[in-house]
Design a protein around this motif. Structure first.
Motif, PDB file in Angstrom:
ATOM      1  N   UNK A  43     110.175 -62.444 101.469  1.00 16.72           N
ATOM      2  CA  UNK A  43     111.453 -61.810 101.177  1.00 16.72           C
ATOM      3  C   UNK A  43     112.589 -62.834 101.216  1.00 16.72           C
ATOM      4  N   UNK A  44     112.557 -63.728 102.222  1.00 20.68           N
ATOM      5  CA  UNK A  44     113.601 -64.750 102.331  1.00 20.68           C
ATOM      6  C   UNK A  44     113.537 -65.702 101.142  1.00 20.68           C
ATOM      7  N   UNK A  45     112.317 -66.118 100.771  1.00 17.04           N
ATOM      8  CA  UNK A  45     112.155 -67.016  99.622  1.00 17.04           C
ATOM      9  C   UNK A  45     112.676 -66.362  98.355  1.00 17.04           C
ATOM     10  N   UNK A  49     115.803 -67.515  96.129  1.00 19.74           N
ATOM     11  CA  UNK A  49     115.496 -67.789  94.728  1.00 19.74           C
ATOM     12  C   UNK A  49     116.447 -67.062  93.792  1.00 19.74           C
ATOM     13  N   UNK A  50     116.734 -65.803  94.116  1.00 16.23           N
ATOM     14  CA  UNK A  50     117.669 -65.041  93.291  1.00 16.23           C
ATOM     15  C   UNK A  50     119.062 -65.657  93.326  1.00 16.23           C
ATOM     16  N   UNK A  51     119.469 -66.121  94.517  1.00 17.35           N
ATOM     17  CA  UNK A  51     120.767 -66.773  94.627  1.00 17.35           C
ATOM     18  C   UNK A  51     120.819 -68.067  93.840  1.00 17.35           C
ATOM     19  N   UNK A  52     119.744 -68.857  93.931  1.00 13.07           N
ATOM     20  CA  UNK A  52     119.693 -70.109  93.180  1.00 13.07           C
ATOM     21  C   UNK A  52     119.757 -69.850  91.677  1.00 13.07           C
ATOM     22  N   UNK A  53     119.073 -68.808  91.231  1.00 15.15           N
ATOM     23  CA  UNK A  53     119.072 -68.493  89.806  1.00 15.15           C
ATOM     24  C   UNK A  53     120.484 -68.200  89.307  1.00 15.15           C
ATOM     25  N   UNK A  54     121.262 -67.456  90.095  1.00 18.09           N
ATOM     26  CA  UNK A  54     122.630 -67.149  89.688  1.00 18.09           C
ATOM     27  C   UNK A  54     123.488 -68.413  89.697  1.00 18.09           C
ATOM     28  N   UNK A  55     123.277 -69.281  90.691  1.00 18.23           N
ATOM     29  CA  UNK A  55     124.054 -70.523  90.756  1.00 18.23           C
ATOM     30  C   UNK A  55     123.746 -71.420  89.560  1.00 18.23           C
ATOM     31  N   UNK A  56     122.468 -71.544  89.217  1.00 16.20           N
ATOM     32  CA  UNK A  56     122.069 -72.387  88.096  1.00 16.20           C
ATOM     33  C   UNK A  56     122.689 -71.886  86.794  1.00 16.20           C
ATOM     34  N   UNK A  57     122.768 -70.572  86.656  1.00 16.29           N
ATOM     35  CA  UNK A  57     123.333 -69.991  85.432  1.00 16.29           C
ATOM     36  C   UNK A  57     124.804 -70.351  85.263  1.00 16.29           C
TER      37      UNK A  57
END
Length: 303
Positions: A43-45, A49-57
């Motif tokens: 769940x933490x990963x 991961x979801x946060x990183x995806x938004x940042x990368x976008x």
């Protein structure tokens, strides 16, 4: 920002092992406790991961490239399938990073292919093909650099025929613990930071004890060359050796054994000048995480 400012503690490489140890400890509470702990990690990963995806976008390509150049950030981007470069591009960049070391052996390396199952096929060129230290060159320098840049890689082999290339699958999130770690494989190598090497002046030879081995490091102009502290002709220590000026193209890059007088070409991968069959044992010296490091072999049976 200077390279050392704000750098994450290098212990991040062993974070996966520490997490795995904690998960194993949770097994003492029974199967259900272990399953809940595993689910918590997933769940933490997934959350990060979801946060990183938004940042990368939100990042422009240049900024993303700069971030991906950091080993820790690159590892996290890879785990979540967000790295901006495909595996072949990353492998080529890794090979470029070790070319100066290969050049000290009079050799080079070509990427032939990355197969669908994650095998990287390489061809060594130049004198590396016949150099007695080619296995050290491949295992400690090339292989480590490739695996750091592309942990999807399942194997690295030297081939003579190109193979069809394709991009292997992205790394699933549940492989985080297996990919972000620092434990070397027996018979391969581990990188040991040696910032003291920056203090060596051109023409100096320093002695260092690393990973249970004693080695000599020579600086010639801006280049560093590391060798095991052992003369292959007489098997004695080279302690006290100094760089000497050699004849012909060797230039100011010769080590003379204080015991038997044997001469070795420092720039030429430690090749024996009196008896070509004699060869100093070299160790790769590269910059890792902004710090000079030496690759030291891990004995078989270790770990």
């Amino acid at each position: 920002m200077a390279p050392d400012e704000g750098r994450i503690d290098p212990d991040w490489r062993s974070a996966g092992e520490r997490i795995e140890t904690l998960l194993d400890a949770s097994s003492a509470g029974g199967t259900l406790a272990r399953e809940r702990a595993d689910q918590l990690v997933r769940e933490v990963v997934d959350l990060y991961g979801a946060g990183l995806q938004r940042m990368v976008a939100l990042l422009d390509p240049r900024t993303l490239d700069e971030l991906a150049a950091d080993e820790l950030i690159a590892s996290l981007l890879l785990v979540h399938g967000l790295h901006p470069h495909d595996v072949a591009t990353r492998v080529r960049a890794a090979l470029d990073s070790v070319r100066p070391y290969l050049g000290s052996h009079g050799g080079d390396v070509d990427l032939l292919a990355v197969t669908a199952d994650g095998v990287v096929r390489l061809r060594l060129t130049g004198s590396c093909k016949t150099c007695p230290s080619s296995s050290v060159t491949l295992e400690l320098a090339v292989k480590d650099a490739v695996l750091a840049a592309a942990p999807e890689t399942t194997d690295i082999v030297v081939d003579t025929e190109p193979a069809p290339s394709s991009t292997p699958d992205l790394i699933p999130a549940d492989s985080l613990l297996a990919k972000v770690h620092s434990t070397p494989s027996p018979g391969h190598g581990t990188w040991i930071p040696v910032p003291e090497l920056d203090d060596l002046l051109p023409g100096e030879v320093g002695g260092y004890a690393l990973g249970g081995l004693t080695m000599l490091v020579c600086r010639i102009d801006d280049d560093l060359f590391a060798y095991r502290d052992r003369c292959p002709a007489c098997m004695n220590s080279l302690a006290g050796v100094v760089l000497q000026r050699g004849a012909g193209s060797v230039g100011n890059a010769v080590l003379r054994c204080p015991t038997c007088g044997a001469h070795y070409d420092v720039r030429g991968a430690g090749r024996g000048l009196d008896h070509p069959a004699d060869h100093l044992d070299p160790f790769p010296v590269l910059v890792r995480d902004g710090t000079l490091a030496v690759a030291v072999p891990v004995p078989e049976g270790a770990g």
